[in-house]
Design an enzyme around this catalytic site. Structure first.
Site, PDB file in Angstrom:
ATOM      1  N   GLU A   1      68.096  61.406  61.618  1.00  0.00           N
ATOM      2  CA  GLU A   1      67.498  60.166  61.101  1.00  0.00           C
ATOM      3  C   GLU A   1      68.214  58.546  61.622  1.00  0.00           C
ATOM      4  OE1 GLU A   1      66.938  57.603  56.959  1.00  0.00           O
ATOM      5  OE2 GLU A   1      67.637  59.646  56.833  1.00  0.00           O
TER       6      GLU A   1
ATOM      7  N   ASP B   1      66.075  55.962  64.076  1.00  0.00           N
ATOM      8  CA  ASP B   1      66.155  54.846  63.537  1.00  0.00           C
ATOM      9  C   ASP B   1      66.510  53.799  64.667  1.00  0.00           C
ATOM     10  OD1 ASP B   1      65.912  52.668  61.237  1.00  0.00           O
ATOM     11  OD2 ASP B   1      67.744  52.357  61.982  1.00  0.00           O
TER      12      ASP B   1
ATOM     13  N   GLU C   1      61.827  59.362  61.324  1.00  0.00           N
ATOM     14  CA  GLU C   1      62.726  59.106  62.105  1.00  0.00           C
ATOM     15  C   GLU C   1      63.566  60.270  62.495  1.00  0.00           C
ATOM     16  OE1 GLU C   1      63.565  54.445  60.089  1.00  0.00           O
ATOM     17  OE2 GLU C   1      64.455  56.154  59.292  1.00  0.00           O
TER      18      GLU C   1
ATOM     19  N   SER D   1      62.121  58.572  56.551  1.00  0.00           N
ATOM     20  CA  SER D   1      63.293  59.030  56.908  1.00  0.00           C
ATOM     21  C   SER D   1      63.078  60.202  57.753  1.00  0.00           C
ATOM     22  CB  SER D   1      64.280  59.261  55.854  1.00  0.00           C
ATOM     23  OG  SER D   1      63.713  60.206  54.785  1.00  0.00           O
TER      24      SER D   1
END
Length: 227
Positions: A37, A41, A113, A110
């Site tokens: 994640e 991101d 990502e 999340s």
């Protein structure tokens, strides 16, 4: 099946889909998806920033920053997750499922990502392959929706005020988890300007807590007649 879910390394995809709550209930399942994640991101922020930079050659840094925040906020990433059929593929613990985890925007965003980060690694760290996936998703977001969201981004509004009236240095957010189960954690954030606290906030994730802290800071400025 969406292209984002087609992996050469199925183990990597499985990890990207595995939430902490699942690992807590199945200790032998290995690593959860939080490291992926983090990577996803970072990739998403770069690609969305580049996308907007090229699309809006006339916009300045502040406006581009607001638009990027709106384009990749939790709600929008949760929608992207559903568009690529991630929602019911997430590996969740029983408690998270019972609490509606498959429709939880925080879990959906999340996981999206994490899968992006895993897809990047699965394709030899080739950013172009990821760009080909996310740009059509960015294009699907109506321009008026991005603009309306960007106009209400509290973190950017507070940063603009700080840099116009106090210091060129951006606000600093100190955020930590203070409790809650693994599938519904609670975070608290403090926003500091040159070491002085200006607001506090809570949320289900770091982004939400930091946004709440910025809103608290803006509320205080309004009460003082400074905004």
């Amino acid at each position: 099946m969406h292209e984002l879910l087609i992996f050469k390394n199925e183990k990597l995809l499985r990890q990207a889909l595995t939430h902490r709550s699942y690992v807590n209930e199945h200790p032998g399942e290995g690593e959860h998806n939080e490291r992926l994640e983090f990577l996803g991101d970072a990739i998403l922020n770069f690609l969305s920033g580049e996308y907007l930079y090229k699309k809006h050659g006339e916009k300045g840094e502040d406006e581009l920053t607001r638009r990027r925040s709106a384009l990749v906020d939790e709600k929008q990433l949760a929608k992207f997750a559903k568009e690529v059929d991630l929602d019911f593929r997430i590996r969740l613990g029983i408690g998270a499922i019972r609490d509606g985890g498959y429709q939880n925007p925080n879990l959906l965003s999340s996981t999206f990502e994490a899968v992006l980060g895993a897809y990047y690694l699965d394709n030899g760290s080739n950013i172009e392959v990821v760009r080909a996936i996310v740009e059509p998703l960015f294009n699907s977001v109506p321009e008026n929706l991005v603009v309306s969201r960007s106009n209400v981004d509290s973190k950017n509004r507070f940063q603009e005020w700080v840099q116009s009236h106090v210091t060129p240095n951006p606000p600093i957010y100190e955020t930590e988890q203070i409790g809650g189960p693994s599938h519904a954690p609670k975070f608290v954030a403090r926003v500091l300007v040159d070491g002085k606290e200006h607001g506090t906030g809570t949320g289900r994730n770091k982004k939400e807590a930091e946004k709440d802290a910025a809103e608290d800071a803006l509320t205080k400025l309004k009460k003082q007649g400074l905004l």
